[in-house]
Scaffold this active site. Structure first.
Site, PDB file in Angstrom:
ATOM      1  N   CYS A  52      54.958  -2.840  60.934  1.00  0.00           N
ATOM      2  CA  CYS A  52      54.706  -3.513  61.920  1.00  0.00           C
ATOM      3  C   CYS A  52      55.896  -3.650  62.854  1.00  0.00           C
ATOM      4  O   CYS A  52      55.731  -3.871  64.018  1.00  0.00           O
ATOM      5  CB  CYS A  52      54.221  -4.928  61.408  1.00  0.00           C
ATOM      6  SG  CYS A  52      52.704  -4.993  60.472  1.00  0.00           S
TER       7      CYS A  52
HETATM    8  C1  BEZ Z   1      54.153  -2.758  57.157  1.00  0.00           C
HETATM    9  O1  BEZ Z   1      53.867  -3.286  58.133  1.00  0.00           O
HETATM   10  O2  BEZ Z   1      55.171  -2.320  56.642  1.00  0.00           O
HETATM   11  C2  BEZ Z   1      53.164  -2.764  55.897  1.00  0.00           C
HETATM   12  C3  BEZ Z   1      52.273  -3.811  55.984  1.00  0.00           C
HETATM   13  C4  BEZ Z   1      51.340  -4.032  54.652  1.00  0.00           C
HETATM   14  C5  BEZ Z   1      51.418  -3.054  53.880  1.00  0.00           C
HETATM   15  C6  BEZ Z   1      52.203  -2.156  53.885  1.00  0.00           C
HETATM   16  C7  BEZ Z   1      53.105  -1.624  55.023  1.00  0.00           C
END
Ligand code: BEZ
Length: 223
Positions: A52
């Site tokens: 994100c």
């Molecule tokens: C991420 O944004 O890195 C993420 C969020 C939830 C699960 C896996 C990755």
């Protein structure tokens, strides 16, 4: 019927549901904020997560590309505006940008549920990575869903906006793997000879009656 069941049935062509939300840019009335713009409304599973962080950084760095196409960006994750603002500092630091669009605080998941962004079989609290592209009449024109572990391709998001705007403005569709400047497909609904001449002064190639290729309209006339 629960909210979730109702809203998982959002479809292309529906009016994007209106809402009021606290955001990192203050209180926002969604339809009012949209005005006459296009919009990319996208959700994130969780604050302070790596994928994100890269997505919000990239979207911020690409803001001028979205603005050129009259598109506003807005993001949501199930969390507080206070957390979003704290996380923004990390995004700015690590992604060499300054987050330049609102992040919606949706602590109780109400807006996420309104848009069917929570898929309980994936995770019953966090949103999956959804993208809604909304046009100036506030209609949903595209819906895309990615798993939490896969960051989205923002070049593809820009490409599909270009395609939809070409359809709206020039009566063409775009073929597989089309990219800016490639030949386009004349919409099958355009059959009148005078209209064809007027819309496609550079002519077209008819491969089949239903498969007519034309140089991309408007190329070379960009501002
Ligand atoms: C991420 O944004 O890195 C993420 C969020 C939830 C699960 C896996 C990755």
């Amino acid at each position: 019927m629960t909210n979730q069941t109702q809203q998982l049935s959002l479809q292309i062509g529906d009016v994007a549901p209106d809402f009021v939300a606290q955001t990192t840019d203050g209180l926002l009335y969604f339809h009012q904020w949209l005005g006459n713009s296009w919009c990319v409304f996208f959700s994130h599973p969780k604050d302070f997560t790596p994928v994100c962080t890269t997505e919000l950084g990239l979207a911020s760095r690409l803001k001028s590309q979205f603005e050129k196409r009259k598109v506003k960006l807005i993001a949501l994750s199930v969390g507080s505006v206070v957390d979003h603002s704290e996380w923004t500092k990390d995004i700015n630091e690590t992604q060499h940008t300054s987050v330049n669009f609102p992040l919606i605080g949706d602590e109780n998941g109400q807006i996420a549920n309104l848009y069917g962004m929570i898929h309980p079989k994936a995770n019953d609290t966090f949103t999956v990575r959804t993208v809604f592209i909304i046009d100036p009449s506030k209609k949903i024109r595209l819906m895309m869903t990615y798993p939490a572990s896969t960051g989205r391709n923002f070049t593809e998001i820009l490409r599909v906006i270009d395609s939809m705007q070409l359809t709206d403005n020039h009566s063409v569709a775009t073929p597989a793997d089309w990219k800016w400047g490639d030949e386009c497909v004349i919409l099958p609904s355009v059959t009148d000879q005078n209209t064809l001449k007027k819309l496609f002064p550079n002519g077209y190639r008819q491969i089949k009656p239903y498969l007519r290729m034309t140089p991309q309209p408007g190329v070379g006339q960009e501002s």
